[in-house]
Motif scaffolding. Structure first.
Motif, PDB file in Angstrom:
ATOM      1  N   SER A  13       0.515  -1.172   0.223  1.00 16.19           N
ATOM      2  CA  SER A  13       0.365   0.271  -0.327  1.00 16.19           C
ATOM      3  C   SER A  13       0.156   1.106   0.037  1.00 16.19           C
ATOM      4  O   SER A  13       2.079   1.634   0.363  1.00 16.19           O
ATOM      5  N   ALA A  14      -0.150   2.138  -0.229  1.00 16.82           N
ATOM      6  CA  ALA A  14       1.470   3.652  -0.611  1.00 16.82           C
ATOM      7  C   ALA A  14       1.608   4.044   0.515  1.00 16.82           C
ATOM      8  O   ALA A  14       2.080   4.648   1.000  1.00 16.82           O
ATOM      9  N   LYS A  15       1.042   3.746   1.838  1.00 21.35           N
ATOM     10  CA  LYS A  15       0.479   4.255   3.416  1.00 21.35           C
ATOM     11  C   LYS A  15       2.051   3.323   3.819  1.00 21.35           C
ATOM     12  O   LYS A  15       3.253   3.678   4.608  1.00 21.35           O
ATOM     13  N   MET A  16       1.971   2.247   3.753  1.00 17.39           N
ATOM     14  CA  MET A  16       3.624   1.025   3.758  1.00 17.39           C
ATOM     15  C   MET A  16       4.510   1.714   3.424  1.00 17.39           C
ATOM     16  O   MET A  16       6.115   1.750   3.105  1.00 17.39           O
ATOM     17  N   ILE A  17       3.772   2.274   2.005  1.00 19.45           N
ATOM     18  CA  ILE A  17       6.172   2.347   1.264  1.00 19.45           C
ATOM     19  C   ILE A  17       6.340   4.169   1.740  1.00 19.45           C
ATOM     20  O   ILE A  17       7.508   4.253   2.695  1.00 19.45           O
ATOM     21  N   TYR A  20       7.850   2.624   4.484  1.00 14.66           N
ATOM     22  CA  TYR A  20       8.467   2.152   4.151  1.00 14.66           C
ATOM     23  C   TYR A  20      10.053   2.593   4.519  1.00 14.66           C
ATOM     24  O   TYR A  20      10.984   2.241   4.423  1.00 14.66           O
ATOM     25  N   GLU A  21       9.405   4.211   3.299  1.00 15.55           N
ATOM     26  CA  GLU A  21      10.478   5.305   3.347  1.00 15.55           C
ATOM     27  C   GLU A  21      11.154   6.120   4.444  1.00 15.55           C
ATOM     28  O   GLU A  21      12.415   5.891   4.539  1.00 15.55           O
ATOM     29  N   GLU A  22      10.140   6.007   5.581  1.00 11.57           N
ATOM     30  CA  GLU A  22      10.656   6.971   6.592  1.00 11.57           C
ATOM     31  C   GLU A  22      11.573   5.876   7.841  1.00 11.57           C
ATOM     32  O   GLU A  22      12.779   5.762   8.449  1.00 11.57           O
ATOM     33  N   LEU A  23      11.815   4.885   7.300  1.00 14.98           N
ATOM     34  CA  LEU A  23      11.780   4.003   8.313  1.00 14.98           C
ATOM     35  C   LEU A  23      13.298   3.023   7.373  1.00 14.98           C
ATOM     36  O   LEU A  23      14.747   2.871   8.616  1.00 14.98           O
ATOM     37  N   GLY A  24      13.142   4.058   6.708  1.00 16.92           N
ATOM     38  CA  GLY A  24      15.136   3.971   5.504  1.00 16.92           C
ATOM     39  C   GLY A  24      15.156   2.521   5.203  1.00 16.92           C
ATOM     40  O   GLY A  24      16.559   2.555   4.369  1.00 16.92           O
ATOM     41  N   ARG A  28      14.433   7.407   0.090  1.00 18.94           N
ATOM     42  CA  ARG A  28      14.129   8.414   0.127  1.00 18.94           C
ATOM     43  C   ARG A  28      14.025   8.408  -2.117  1.00 18.94           C
ATOM     44  O   ARG A  28      15.071   8.698  -2.361  1.00 18.94           O
ATOM     45  N   THR A  29      13.477   9.239  -2.183  1.00 19.74           N
ATOM     46  CA  THR A  29      12.997   8.909  -3.429  1.00 19.74           C
ATOM     47  C   THR A  29      12.913  10.532  -4.320  1.00 19.74           C
ATOM     48  O   THR A  29      12.305  11.244  -3.288  1.00 19.74           O
ATOM     49  N   VAL A  30      13.553  10.668  -5.392  1.00 12.34           N
ATOM     50  CA  VAL A  30      12.795  12.047  -5.741  1.00 12.34           C
ATOM     51  C   VAL A  30      11.319  12.241  -6.058  1.00 12.34           C
ATOM     52  O   VAL A  30      10.520  11.565  -6.768  1.00 12.34           O
ATOM     53  N   ARG A  31      11.883  13.469  -5.999  1.00 11.78           N
ATOM     54  CA  ARG A  31      10.516  14.087  -6.386  1.00 11.78           C
ATOM     55  C   ARG A  31      10.156  15.013  -7.130  1.00 11.78           C
ATOM     56  O   ARG A  31      11.365  15.765  -7.875  1.00 11.78           O
TER      57      ARG A  31
END
Length: 141
Positions: A13-17, A20-24, A28-31
Motif C-alpha cells: 500500500s501507498a501508506k506502507m511505502i 518503509y521510506e521513513e524507516l530507511g 527516499r525517492t526523487v520528487r
C-alpha cells in the motif's frame, strides 16, 4: 511511476511505502517539482522483497538485515541461513505459545456450560479466579 503505480506494481500500500521510506528500508525517492514521489523498477523490486519478507513474518530489523545481505554481492550465504534459522526458532517459540493459548481456551470453553447461568469459567480465569473484585455481583465497586 507515482506512489499509486508503485503500490499496484509491488502489492504494498501507498501508506506502507511511505512508512518503509521513513524507516530507511527503501531510499527516499526523487520528487517532481510538485512534490510527488517518483519510483522506478528498483524501488518496486525492493518493495516486493519487503512484502515477501513480511509474509514470512520477519521483523523490520530482520528485513533491514536481509536487504543489506541481498544487496551485498560479497555476502556469504551462511549469514543469510543463520538469520533464517534464527527466525525459524522464533517462529517455533511463537507456535508453542499459541498452542498453549489454544489449549487453555479449549479447556475453559469445555468447562463453560454455555447456558443461561452467569457463572463462567472463562471469565473467572480472565479475572484471576472466582470472586473477582469487579464482577457484576460486587455492588460496592
Amino acid at each position: 511511476m507515482n506512489i499509486g503505480d508503485a503500490a499496484a506494481a509491488s502489492g504494498v500500500s501507498a501508506k506502507m511505502i511511505r512508512h518503509y521510506e521513513e524507516l530507511g528500508l527503501i531510499p527516499r525517492t526523487v520528487r517532481t517539482g510538485a512534490g510527488y514521489r517518483v519510483y522506478g523498477e528498483r524501488e518496486v523490486h525492493l518493495l516486493r522483497f519487503i512484502r515477501q519478507s513480511r509474509q514470512l513474518g520477519f521483523s523490520m530489523k530482520q528485513i533491514g538485515d536481509l536487504m543489506g545481505l541481498w544487496l551485498d554481492q560479497s555476502r556469504s550465504s551462511m549469514q543469510v541461513k543463520q538469520l533464517a534459522e534464527s527466525h525459524i526458532a522464533e517462529l517455533d517459540q511463537r507456535i508453542r505459545e499459541l498452542q498453549g493459548m489454544k489449549s487453555t481456551l479449549e479447556r475453559l470453553a469445555h468447562e463453560c456450560r454455555g447456558d443461561h447461568r452467569s457463572d463462567c469459567p472463562i471469565l473467572d480465569a480472565l479475572g484471576g479466579g472466582a470472586g473477582s473484585c469487579c464482577g457484576p455481583a460486587d455492588a460496592s465497586a
